[in-house]
Structure formats: structure tokens, C-alpha cells
Design a protein around this motif. Structure first.
Motif, PDB file in Angstrom:
ATOM      1  N   LEU A 143       0.663  -1.183  -0.049  1.00  0.00           N
ATOM      2  CA  LEU A 143      -0.038  -0.123   0.152  1.00  0.00           C
ATOM      3  C   LEU A 143       0.926   1.343  -0.170  1.00  0.00           C
ATOM      4  N   PRO A 144       0.589   2.283  -0.690  1.00  0.00           N
ATOM      5  CA  PRO A 144       1.282   3.459  -0.505  1.00  0.00           C
ATOM      6  C   PRO A 144       1.103   4.127   0.603  1.00  0.00           C
ATOM      7  N   ARG A 145       2.271   4.990   1.003  1.00  0.00           N
ATOM      8  CA  ARG A 145       2.349   5.361   2.170  1.00  0.00           C
ATOM      9  C   ARG A 145       1.447   6.794   2.328  1.00  0.00           C
ATOM     10  N   LYS A 146       0.823   7.289   1.324  1.00  0.00           N
ATOM     11  CA  LYS A 146       0.113   8.489   0.892  1.00  0.00           C
ATOM     12  C   LYS A 146      -0.546   8.204  -0.359  1.00  0.00           C
ATOM     13  N   PRO A 147      -1.778   9.081  -0.438  1.00  0.00           N
ATOM     14  CA  PRO A 147      -2.597   8.864  -1.737  1.00  0.00           C
ATOM     15  C   PRO A 147      -1.615   9.240  -2.968  1.00  0.00           C
ATOM     16  N   LEU A 148      -1.675   8.517  -4.036  1.00  0.00           N
ATOM     17  CA  LEU A 148      -1.303   8.881  -4.995  1.00  0.00           C
ATOM     18  C   LEU A 148      -1.880  10.085  -5.970  1.00  0.00           C
ATOM     19  N   PRO A 149      -1.121  10.687  -6.709  1.00  0.00           N
ATOM     20  CA  PRO A 149      -1.638  11.939  -7.321  1.00  0.00           C
ATOM     21  C   PRO A 149      -2.460  11.588  -8.373  1.00  0.00           C
TER      22      PRO A 149
END
Length: 234
Positions: free
Chosen positions: A160-166
Motif C-alpha cells: 500500500l502507498p504511504r500516502k494517496p497517489l496523485p
């Protein structure tokens, strides 16, 4: 008959050393340029190293003969005499083998410059590292270096990404002009055909672009359909 031994002469060479303020400015200039810092820490002298010293108001290299003071005890009237000239050649060869010798002539050794450079870039001087290694070898517990403490991570959260992807957007509109890139590139120097690459490949590039656009939009075309197999006649 015994030959007479040549009289030994003493040759001295003096170069003005920089004060602490000049060296601190020069080290700050080296640390501010990543390429300079990388080359110096790797043991290579940057070609334009004098730029950081000029920014500090001095020059690493002598600008005139008066800055490099030489003296010889021989009675020759020439200036420089042959002994001083030979010393210049020896000094030049020494600087070719180890350019960092010029730092030492200006007041700081290579080790001192590199330690100051590491400290300026947020690292730890090599002398401190050696002291810690020696303490560890004597049985003392080395202090734990400061760092970032990672949070708990499960196997399910690994990908899972650490923060939302752009947000990402795509456009599949047909270009206003086909083969524009080929026209911009022009013909290579070895091209010997009258027609340009853009003229010869424009139709193929256009067909490939239209096919890629249909695939992206999931559109069908009669040219993409595979004809059904005919049943054999009895």
C-alpha cells in the motif's frame, strides 16, 4: 686524483597560508556543490576547485610570482636560479601525484578539509568514526546513531502507498498533425534517400497511433477483427 663534491645549497619555498575564516568559507562553498563534495570525498580534486576559493576572496593557486616566495643560498645571480627552477619542477610533479598537497601548502591538510566537508554536509568526521570503532574494539558499547524509527508494518500493508497517489489524467484525442515528431527530428546525417523519414513513415506512424487509440478506448475496427475459420466442405 679525487674529485671535489658539489657544494650543497638550501632552497626554501613559502606560500601564504589562509586563515580560519577563509577556509570555513571555502569548505561551505565545497559543501554547497554536490559534485564538488562527491569528487573530494572520493579522493579526486575538482577541476574548477578554485571557484570556491575565489568566492571566499582568495585564490588557491598563486596569482603572481610574489605570492610564491623562493630563496636559495647559492651565489647565482639568476632569478630564479637553476636550483629554484628545479624545485619548481619537483613541486609540480608532487602536485600532479597528489593535488591535495596544495591544501596543505595553504594551511589545511587533506584529512582536515574532508572532515570539515563531511561535517558541513551533515555527516560525521572520519576521525570521530575511528574513535568510536576503537572504543568498540576495546569492549565499550558504541552509542546508537540517531535515525528514523519505522512504524509497524504488516504483510497486508506492504504494497500500500504511504500516502494517496496523485491524480492522473490521460487524453486519447487524435493529434492535429500526424508525424510531427518525425518532422521535428528531420533526416539523420547518413540519410541518402530523397524522401524524408517523415514522408516515408508518416502513414505507418498514423496507423499505429490510431490502433493504439482504439485499444485504449476499447473500440473495435474491422481491420482488427480476425475472420472466422471456414468450415471444410464435405
Amino acid at each position: 686524483m679525487t674529485g671535489s663534491r658539489p657544494t650543497p645549497y638550501a632552497v626554501s619555498l613559502a606560500l601564504r597560508q589562509f586563515d580560519e575564516g577563509v577556509w570555513k568559507k571555502a569548505v561551505a562553498g565545497m559543501a554547497g556543490r554536490a559534485q564538488y563534495a562527491a569528487e573530494l570525498l572520493a579522493g579526486t580534486m575538482p577541476q574548477d576547485i578554485d571557484a570556491v576559493f575565489r568566492a571566499a576572496g582568495v585564490s588557491l593557486f598563486p596569482r603572481s610570482r610574489e605570492e610564491l616566495v623562493t630563496n636559495c643560498t647559492c651565489p647565482d645571480w639568476g632569478d630564479p636560479c637553476k636550483h629554484v627552477a628545479a624545485t619548481h619542477y619537483v613541486l609540480g610533479e608532487a602536485l600532479d601525484r597528489d593535488p591535495f598537497l596544495l591544501f596543505e601548502l595553504r594551511g589545511w591538510t587533506k584529512a582536515r578539509v574532508l572532515d570539515a566537508l563531511r561535517a558541513a554536509r551533515g555527516g560525521e568526521p572520519r576521525t570521530a568514526v575511528k574513535r568510536k570503532r576503537a572504543a568498540s574494539a576495546d569492549g565499550e558499547v558504541a552509542p546508537v546513531p540517531r535515525g528514523v524509527k519505522p512504524g509497524k508494518l504488516t504483510r497486508a500493508d506492504y504494497d500500500l502507498p504511504r500516502k494517496p497517489l496523485p491524480a492522473m489524467g490521460f487524453s486519447f484525442d487524435a493529434p492535429s498533425v500526424h508525424g510531427a515528431v518525425l518532422r521535428q527530428l528531420g533526416s539523420p546525417a547518413s540519410w541518402g534517400v530523397k524522401d524524408t523519414p517523415g514522408d516515408m513513415l508518416s502513414s505507418q506512424v498514423q496507423a499505429a497511433a490510431e490502433g493504439a487509440r482504439r485499444i485504449a478506448l476499447r473500440e473495435t475496427d474491422s481491420r482488427d477483427e480476425v475472420p472466422a475459420a471456414r468450415k471444410p466442405r464435405r
